[in-house]
Design a protein around this motif. Sequence first.
Motif, PDB file in Angstrom:
ATOM      1  N   LYS A   1      -3.248  -8.396 -17.852  1.00 58.47           N
ATOM      2  CA  LYS A   1      -3.821  -8.884 -16.595  1.00 58.47           C
ATOM      3  C   LYS A   1      -3.371 -10.303 -16.284  1.00 58.47           C
ATOM      4  O   LYS A   1      -3.119 -10.664 -15.139  1.00 58.47           O
ATOM      5  CB  LYS A   1      -5.351  -8.802 -16.680  1.00 58.47           C
ATOM      6  CG  LYS A   1      -6.066  -9.254 -15.431  1.00 58.47           C
ATOM      7  CD  LYS A   1      -7.557  -8.919 -15.511  1.00 58.47           C
ATOM      8  CE  LYS A   1      -8.218  -9.633 -16.660  1.00 58.47           C
ATOM      9  NZ  LYS A   1      -9.680  -9.378 -16.717  1.00 58.47           N
ATOM     10  N   CYS A   2      -3.271 -11.132 -17.339  1.00 64.58           N
ATOM     11  CA  CYS A   2      -2.904 -12.536 -17.101  1.00 64.58           C
ATOM     12  C   CYS A   2      -1.414 -12.781 -17.333  1.00 64.58           C
ATOM     13  O   CYS A   2      -0.977 -13.929 -17.406  1.00 64.58           O
ATOM     14  CB  CYS A   2      -3.735 -13.458 -17.977  1.00 64.58           C
ATOM     15  SG  CYS A   2      -3.385 -13.350 -19.738  1.00 64.58           S
ATOM     16  N   CYS A   3      -0.660 -11.688 -17.501  1.00 69.56           N
ATOM     17  CA  CYS A   3       0.798 -11.769 -17.639  1.00 69.56           C
ATOM     18  C   CYS A   3       1.225 -12.666 -18.806  1.00 69.56           C
ATOM     19  O   CYS A   3       2.234 -13.381 -18.728  1.00 69.56           O
ATOM     20  CB  CYS A   3       1.433 -12.264 -16.341  1.00 69.56           C
ATOM     21  SG  CYS A   3       1.070 -11.222 -14.917  1.00 69.56           S
ATOM     22  N   GLY A   4       0.427 -12.651 -19.884  1.00 75.63           N
ATOM     23  CA  GLY A   4       0.806 -13.383 -21.082  1.00 75.63           C
ATOM     24  C   GLY A   4       0.421 -14.838 -21.080  1.00 75.63           C
ATOM     25  O   GLY A   4       0.627 -15.535 -22.066  1.00 75.63           O
ATOM     26  N   ASP A   5      -0.126 -15.339 -19.971  1.00 72.84           N
ATOM     27  CA  ASP A   5      -0.546 -16.738 -19.910  1.00 72.84           C
ATOM     28  C   ASP A   5      -1.866 -16.861 -20.660  1.00 72.84           C
ATOM     29  O   ASP A   5      -2.945 -16.867 -20.078  1.00 72.84           O
ATOM     30  CB  ASP A   5      -0.702 -17.168 -18.454  1.00 72.84           C
ATOM     31  CG  ASP A   5      -1.104 -18.630 -18.324  1.00 72.84           C
ATOM     32  OD1 ASP A   5      -0.926 -19.370 -19.305  1.00 72.84           O
ATOM     33  OD2 ASP A   5      -1.593 -19.009 -17.247  1.00 72.84           O
TER      34      ASP A   5
ATOM     35  N   GLU B   1       3.995  -2.056 -22.849  1.00 73.67           N
ATOM     36  CA  GLU B   1       3.617  -3.193 -22.015  1.00 73.67           C
ATOM     37  C   GLU B   1       2.985  -4.304 -22.855  1.00 73.67           C
ATOM     38  O   GLU B   1       3.107  -5.497 -22.540  1.00 73.67           O
ATOM     39  CB  GLU B   1       2.671  -2.776 -20.885  1.00 73.67           C
ATOM     40  CG  GLU B   1       1.361  -2.135 -21.340  1.00 73.67           C
ATOM     41  CD  GLU B   1       1.442  -0.624 -21.466  1.00 73.67           C
ATOM     42  OE1 GLU B   1       0.419   0.041 -21.216  1.00 73.67           O
ATOM     43  OE2 GLU B   1       2.531  -0.127 -21.804  1.00 73.67           O
ATOM     44  N   PHE B   2       2.304  -3.930 -23.961  1.00 74.99           N
ATOM     45  CA  PHE B   2       1.724  -4.954 -24.838  1.00 74.99           C
ATOM     46  C   PHE B   2       2.822  -5.642 -25.648  1.00 74.99           C
ATOM     47  O   PHE B   2       2.758  -6.846 -25.895  1.00 74.99           O
ATOM     48  CB  PHE B   2       0.676  -4.333 -25.757  1.00 74.99           C
ATOM     49  CG  PHE B   2      -0.128  -5.347 -26.541  1.00 74.99           C
ATOM     50  CD1 PHE B   2      -0.538  -6.539 -25.961  1.00 74.99           C
ATOM     51  CD2 PHE B   2      -0.480  -5.113 -27.858  1.00 74.99           C
ATOM     52  CE1 PHE B   2      -1.276  -7.472 -26.675  1.00 74.99           C
ATOM     53  CE2 PHE B   2      -1.219  -6.038 -28.582  1.00 74.99           C
ATOM     54  CZ  PHE B   2      -1.622  -7.220 -27.984  1.00 74.99           C
TER      55      PHE B   2
ATOM     56  N   VAL C   1      -1.578  -8.980 -35.332  1.00 74.86           N
ATOM     57  CA  VAL C   1      -0.907  -7.745 -34.918  1.00 74.86           C
ATOM     58  C   VAL C   1      -0.061  -7.203 -36.065  1.00 74.86           C
ATOM     59  O   VAL C   1      -0.089  -6.002 -36.376  1.00 74.86           O
ATOM     60  CB  VAL C   1      -0.025  -7.986 -33.676  1.00 74.86           C
ATOM     61  CG1 VAL C   1       0.778  -6.734 -33.347  1.00 74.86           C
ATOM     62  CG2 VAL C   1      -0.890  -8.386 -32.488  1.00 74.86           C
ATOM     63  N   TYR C   2       0.668  -8.086 -36.727  1.00 69.50           N
ATOM     64  CA  TYR C   2       1.509  -7.659 -37.837  1.00 69.50           C
ATOM     65  C   TYR C   2       0.664  -7.118 -38.992  1.00 69.50           C
ATOM     66  O   TYR C   2       0.974  -6.090 -39.587  1.00 69.50           O
ATOM     67  CB  TYR C   2       2.373  -8.817 -38.327  1.00 69.50           C
ATOM     68  CG  TYR C   2       3.220  -8.462 -39.518  1.00 69.50           C
ATOM     69  CD1 TYR C   2       4.329  -7.637 -39.382  1.00 69.50           C
ATOM     70  CD2 TYR C   2       2.901  -8.938 -40.792  1.00 69.50           C
ATOM     71  CE1 TYR C   2       5.098  -7.291 -40.485  1.00 69.50           C
ATOM     72  CE2 TYR C   2       3.669  -8.603 -41.890  1.00 69.50           C
ATOM     73  CZ  TYR C   2       4.760  -7.779 -41.740  1.00 69.50           C
ATOM     74  OH  TYR C   2       5.516  -7.425 -42.821  1.00 69.50           O
TER      75      TYR C   2
ATOM     76  N   LEU D   1      -7.723  -7.160 -25.830  1.00 69.58           N
ATOM     77  CA  LEU D   1      -6.660  -8.151 -25.740  1.00 69.58           C
ATOM     78  C   LEU D   1      -5.502  -7.653 -24.881  1.00 69.58           C
ATOM     79  O   LEU D   1      -4.937  -8.398 -24.077  1.00 69.58           O
ATOM     80  CB  LEU D   1      -6.170  -8.498 -27.143  1.00 69.58           C
ATOM     81  CG  LEU D   1      -5.203  -9.665 -27.264  1.00 69.58           C
ATOM     82  CD1 LEU D   1      -5.870 -10.951 -26.807  1.00 69.58           C
ATOM     83  CD2 LEU D   1      -4.716  -9.799 -28.695  1.00 69.58           C
ATOM     84  N   GLU D   2      -5.130  -6.388 -25.059  1.00 67.33           N
ATOM     85  CA  GLU D   2      -4.048  -5.830 -24.235  1.00 67.33           C
ATOM     86  C   GLU D   2      -4.394  -5.935 -22.760  1.00 67.33           C
ATOM     87  O   GLU D   2      -3.578  -6.375 -21.942  1.00 67.33           O
ATOM     88  CB  GLU D   2      -3.804  -4.367 -24.616  1.00 67.33           C
ATOM     89  CG  GLU D   2      -3.041  -4.175 -25.907  1.00 67.33           C
ATOM     90  CD  GLU D   2      -2.668  -2.729 -26.137  1.00 67.33           C
ATOM     91  OE1 GLU D   2      -2.776  -1.924 -25.194  1.00 67.33           O
ATOM     92  OE2 GLU D   2      -2.261  -2.394 -27.258  1.00 67.33           O
TER      93      GLU D   2
END
Length: 617
Positions: free
Chosen positions: A315-319, A384-385, A371-372, A309-310
């Motif tokens: 790679k997709c800049c969060g999109d 960065e993640f 994640v939490y 996922l990271e």
Amino acid sequence: MIEPDNEDLYRPIADYAIIGDTRTAALIASNGSLDWFCCPRFDSPAVFCSMLDAKKGGRFRIGPGERYTCSRAYVDATNVLTMTYSVASGQYRLTDFMPIAAAPVLHSDDPRYEHTCILRRVEGLSGEAELEIEFRPTFDFGRAETRMEVLPEGALARTGSAFLLLRSPVPLLEDGSSSACARFRIKAGERLDFYLDYSPDSADRSEYALDADRHLSETLSYWREWADRCTYRGPYRDLVQRSALVLKLLTHGPSGAIIAAPTTSLPEEVGGERNWDYRYTWIRDSSLILQALMSTGYHCESHAFFDWLESLCIKCCGDLQIMYTVDGNRELPEELLMHLDGYRGSRPVRIGNAAADQKQLDIYGELLDAVYFCYEAMRPPRPEFWEVLRYLADQAAARWREPDEGIWEVRGERQHYLYSKLQCWVALDRAIRLAEQGQLAADLKRWRSTRDDIREAILTEGYDVELGAFTQAFGIKALDASALTIPLVGFLPASDPRVCSTVAQIRKQLSSQGLVYRYLNEDGLPGGEAAFALCNFWLVDNLVLAGQVEEAQQIFERIISHGNDLRLFSEEFDPHSGELLGNYPQGFTHLALIRSAVNLTKATGKPVPERGRSSGR
């Protein structure tokens, strides 16, 4: 189970078992027919797909040639399948598995990566029995020309440069231009091993070592070691462990991705057109699956998924898209395979999934919640993640007022779905907690304010006082079982009168024969569907939180009674016939089973899962 004199063309979905190697999977019916196999990975074209067309789909059967009874089981806590057949003159056992070594998983740059093998062992147990072999591959869902060549060591099926090599100790005969067959007898004490080897390069067919004993030993050791790491010690341990083994089969070892199910187009209604391709990685499903695995001690899968996922998010800049192929490809064009009849006439057969282009705002919440949930047992998010996660929380804050297609991927007009709003609230709530615990940079003031705004909107626009329930979407009166998640995510306590009345209304209006449907209002598609297994487990969890543990356990028992003899579950159950429907086995169902079992264990005060770390893969 006793077979009828004249078998139907299609086996019940519950009749299938699954084997796999964490790269792909195969489904095998109790008559010894391997009817579903995509290779070299889950989302590759099918080589055998007679589940979706009994005449044109292809199969690899090693089974009895006369009336029989069959009992089957996995070898203790493994994914090695055994089926014991009894006929009038004797008894034999068929063992099926996909070899998986204890060594690290192969990656896509390894030349062995695209090799896939299935080993089928026949052992005579008593007397003598006659068996049949039918080897009929149909490459690319039956669209590619298949050429069959019978060899001294078996048979070679080709299409282009790809091939399937069946190494058979029994001489095979050509049966037309694209299939091979045989009849043979097995006596007590005899053993025959059949290898099915796939490679995309037919020049490479001598690569695979023919050592069945070693492959079986290594595969059993791998699965036993993995299963032994299950930390759950409460009631239904065997059932929970089997569900965990199924979820492991849905993980793609080389990438860390997790698929929703290994099949496509198994119908939600026999004869209907609600037939979808689930062989991909949904952010929602994967997030929930890894939480279930984490709750039973399997942390490594979470590490692997978050690594995937990271890489994907950075790679997709969060999109973020709602689903991907197992290697992170965003393109999943939906295609109708009109040459296939579909399971029991359920057309169309689909490959690809157009829902990949939908807007589903709930994925922000499910991802940040995962994640939490995993934060304490895992490393903190890399800088960065965290930037990506912060961006996703900002997206939830900025977009929560927008309509979307919702969790059920309705192919109609966008609406203001309550579940999507709820998960945007979850996204901000978990992001705030992560930032506070990790002292991570965030606009906490804005996040808190927006979280409060979402809460107020859900309580005022999402709850219908006249109906006495939270509704499917703002401004409509239709009920939706996704409202059962309100107490599960901590939005309101299960004891809140609005939650209690919502649960009561859902049980009254969305249930049949004690099983809960997702919703019953029009959704823009013809036909209907069966009861949705995940929603029924949500009901169990609600009752547990409300202190109604005895009733929750009764409902849990009713749900699990719909599983097959191997404790495998599909996406949906027909409340009237009990038939399993939808893609199979389904990650949603198995993760929800695990979660409900854990919740019941905690509520009854029985031993609960440990939260220690597990060792490597």
